[in-house]
Design a protein around this motif. Structure first.
Motif, PDB file in Angstrom:
ATOM      1  N   LEU A 154      -6.696   8.002  -4.948  1.00  0.00           N
ATOM      2  CA  LEU A 154      -5.989   6.914  -5.612  1.00  0.00           C
ATOM      3  C   LEU A 154      -5.394   5.990  -4.565  1.00  0.00           C
ATOM      4  O   LEU A 154      -4.767   6.438  -3.614  1.00  0.00           O
ATOM      5  CB  LEU A 154      -4.883   7.470  -6.517  1.00  0.00           C
ATOM      6  N   HIS A 155      -5.570   4.723  -4.738  1.00  0.00           N
ATOM      7  CA  HIS A 155      -5.129   3.767  -3.713  1.00  0.00           C
ATOM      8  C   HIS A 155      -4.140   2.752  -4.258  1.00  0.00           C
ATOM      9  O   HIS A 155      -4.156   1.602  -3.862  1.00  0.00           O
ATOM     10  CB  HIS A 155      -6.334   3.035  -3.129  1.00  0.00           C
ATOM     11  N   VAL A 156      -3.280   3.166  -5.172  1.00  0.00           N
ATOM     12  CA  VAL A 156      -2.341   2.226  -5.771  1.00  0.00           C
ATOM     13  C   VAL A 156      -1.511   1.537  -4.696  1.00  0.00           C
ATOM     14  O   VAL A 156      -1.474   0.320  -4.600  1.00  0.00           O
ATOM     15  CB  VAL A 156      -1.435   2.927  -6.806  1.00  0.00           C
ATOM     16  N   LEU A 157      -0.847   2.314  -3.860  1.00  0.00           N
ATOM     17  CA  LEU A 157      -0.020   1.706  -2.820  1.00  0.00           C
ATOM     18  C   LEU A 157      -0.840   1.246  -1.624  1.00  0.00           C
ATOM     19  O   LEU A 157      -0.393   0.418  -0.852  1.00  0.00           O
ATOM     20  CB  LEU A 157       1.077   2.671  -2.361  1.00  0.00           C
ATOM     21  N   GLY A 158      -2.035   1.797  -1.449  1.00  0.00           N
ATOM     22  CA  GLY A 158      -2.879   1.399  -0.340  1.00  0.00           C
ATOM     23  C   GLY A 158      -3.723   0.178  -0.655  1.00  0.00           C
ATOM     24  O   GLY A 158      -4.411  -0.350   0.197  1.00  0.00           O
ATOM     25  N   ASP A 159      -3.662  -0.293  -1.898  1.00  0.00           N
ATOM     26  CA  ASP A 159      -4.435  -1.447  -2.321  1.00  0.00           C
ATOM     27  C   ASP A 159      -3.809  -2.714  -1.733  1.00  0.00           C
ATOM     28  O   ASP A 159      -2.616  -2.963  -1.913  1.00  0.00           O
ATOM     29  CB  ASP A 159      -4.416  -1.513  -3.852  1.00  0.00           C
ATOM     30  N   PRO A 160      -4.592  -3.543  -1.023  1.00  0.00           N
ATOM     31  CA  PRO A 160      -4.033  -4.746  -0.428  1.00  0.00           C
ATOM     32  C   PRO A 160      -3.462  -5.719  -1.463  1.00  0.00           C
ATOM     33  O   PRO A 160      -2.673  -6.592  -1.130  1.00  0.00           O
ATOM     34  CB  PRO A 160      -5.195  -5.392   0.331  1.00  0.00           C
ATOM     35  N   ARG A 161      -3.829  -5.538  -2.729  1.00  0.00           N
ATOM     36  CA  ARG A 161      -3.297  -6.411  -3.783  1.00  0.00           C
ATOM     37  C   ARG A 161      -1.968  -5.896  -4.334  1.00  0.00           C
ATOM     38  O   ARG A 161      -1.350  -6.553  -5.166  1.00  0.00           O
ATOM     39  CB  ARG A 161      -4.310  -6.531  -4.917  1.00  0.00           C
ATOM     40  N   TYR A 162      -1.512  -4.731  -3.880  1.00  0.00           N
ATOM     41  CA  TYR A 162      -0.237  -4.187  -4.346  1.00  0.00           C
ATOM     42  C   TYR A 162       0.876  -5.123  -3.922  1.00  0.00           C
ATOM     43  O   TYR A 162       1.061  -5.403  -2.746  1.00  0.00           O
ATOM     44  CB  TYR A 162      -0.015  -2.783  -3.771  1.00  0.00           C
ATOM     45  N   ALA A 163       1.624  -5.630  -4.893  1.00  0.00           N
ATOM     46  CA  ALA A 163       2.662  -6.617  -4.602  1.00  0.00           C
ATOM     47  C   ALA A 163       4.063  -6.024  -4.668  1.00  0.00           C
ATOM     48  O   ALA A 163       5.042  -6.741  -4.622  1.00  0.00           O
ATOM     49  CB  ALA A 163       2.548  -7.791  -5.581  1.00  0.00           C
ATOM     50  N   GLY A 164       4.148  -4.718  -4.768  1.00  0.00           N
ATOM     51  CA  GLY A 164       5.450  -4.070  -4.868  1.00  0.00           C
ATOM     52  C   GLY A 164       6.098  -3.831  -3.515  1.00  0.00           C
ATOM     53  O   GLY A 164       5.523  -4.103  -2.470  1.00  0.00           O
ATOM     54  N   SER A 165       7.288  -3.326  -3.571  1.00  0.00           N
ATOM     55  CA  SER A 165       8.059  -3.033  -2.367  1.00  0.00           C
ATOM     56  C   SER A 165       7.982  -1.540  -2.052  1.00  0.00           C
ATOM     57  O   SER A 165       8.342  -0.715  -2.887  1.00  0.00           O
ATOM     58  CB  SER A 165       9.514  -3.436  -2.601  1.00  0.00           C
ATOM     59  N   TRP A 166       7.525  -1.218  -0.868  1.00  0.00           N
ATOM     60  CA  TRP A 166       7.485   0.192  -0.466  1.00  0.00           C
ATOM     61  C   TRP A 166       8.883   0.760  -0.404  1.00  0.00           C
ATOM     62  O   TRP A 166       9.106   1.915  -0.723  1.00  0.00           O
ATOM     63  CB  TRP A 166       6.799   0.355   0.878  1.00  0.00           C
ATOM     64  N   GLY A 167       9.828  -0.037   0.049  1.00  0.00           N
ATOM     65  CA  GLY A 167      11.217   0.416   0.111  1.00  0.00           C
ATOM     66  C   GLY A 167      11.736   0.780  -1.276  1.00  0.00           C
ATOM     67  O   GLY A 167      12.424   1.782  -1.452  1.00  0.00           O
ATOM     68  N   ALA A 168      11.407  -0.049  -2.267  1.00  0.00           N
ATOM     69  CA  ALA A 168      11.822   0.238  -3.641  1.00  0.00           C
ATOM     70  C   ALA A 168      11.163   1.514  -4.146  1.00  0.00           C
ATOM     71  O   ALA A 168      11.798   2.323  -4.830  1.00  0.00           O
ATOM     72  CB  ALA A 168      11.486  -0.942  -4.550  1.00  0.00           C
ATOM     73  N   PRO A 171       9.198  -7.061   1.087  1.00  0.00           N
ATOM     74  CA  PRO A 171       7.913  -7.658   1.446  1.00  0.00           C
ATOM     75  C   PRO A 171       6.759  -6.826   0.923  1.00  0.00           C
ATOM     76  O   PRO A 171       6.800  -5.608   0.893  1.00  0.00           O
ATOM     77  CB  PRO A 171       7.930  -7.675   2.983  1.00  0.00           C
ATOM     78  N   ALA A 172       5.736  -7.501   0.497  1.00  0.00           N
ATOM     79  CA  ALA A 172       4.503  -6.832   0.045  1.00  0.00           C
ATOM     80  C   ALA A 172       3.691  -6.461   1.267  1.00  0.00           C
ATOM     81  O   ALA A 172       3.732  -7.141   2.283  1.00  0.00           O
ATOM     82  CB  ALA A 172       3.717  -7.758  -0.866  1.00  0.00           C
ATOM     83  N   PRO A 173       2.914  -5.384   1.170  1.00  0.00           N
ATOM     84  CA  PRO A 173       2.051  -5.015   2.277  1.00  0.00           C
ATOM     85  C   PRO A 173       1.012  -6.102   2.534  1.00  0.00           C
ATOM     86  O   PRO A 173       0.576  -6.776   1.603  1.00  0.00           O
ATOM     87  CB  PRO A 173       1.393  -3.719   1.827  1.00  0.00           C
ATOM     88  N   GLY A 174       0.615  -6.237   3.766  1.00  0.00           N
ATOM     89  CA  GLY A 174      -0.380  -7.241   4.135  1.00  0.00           C
ATOM     90  C   GLY A 174      -1.783  -6.763   3.837  1.00  0.00           C
ATOM     91  O   GLY A 174      -2.009  -5.619   3.464  1.00  0.00           O
TER      92      GLY A 174
END
Length: 128
Positions: free
Chosen positions: A66-80, A122-125
């Protein structure tokens, strides 16, 4: 799991949350995913149910796909998301199944937006 977490699962899950926070601060998606998987494994082990542990061992390798957080389109905050894991740990510490159950069900379904404390990070690049 009934009641509150014992000392050892609490320690392990607290370390996992620290790993998630560190990975988010360092923008390290690989370390974040490692911490997330460790957190989930430790939750399953904390339950103390042999069937739950066997089930986790069966699905863990699939979870890596599963690549939810690894997806470059993920616009969420890792900190959150790291803080969401801290909130999950808090509900486990308090031993409230009426709160923990729905939170973990939503977490498993990827429906965590309402629980995230901060969506402004910030969203992941690309390429992460």
């Amino acid at each position: 799991m009934t009641g509150r977490l014992d000392a050892e699962p609490t320690r392990l899950l607290t370390e996992d949350v620290a790993r998630l926070r560190r990975a988010a601060a360092e923008d390290d998606i690989g370390a974040f995913r490692d911490g997330d998987m460790s957190f989930l494994r430790h939750v399953c082990e904390a339950v103390g149910n042999a069937a739950m542990i066997r089930l986790w061992r069966m699905i863990e390798s699939s979870m890596w796909a599963l690549h939810v957080l690894g997806d470059p389109r993920y616009a969420g905050s890792w900190g959150a998301m790291a803080e969401h894991h801290a909130d999950l740990l808090d509900v486990l510490r308090h031993g409230d199944p009426d709160t923990a159950g729905p939170m973990f069900a939503d977490h498993a379904a990827g429906e965590v937006a309402r629980y995230l404390p901060d969506r402004s990070g910030p969203a992941p690049g690309p390429g992460r």
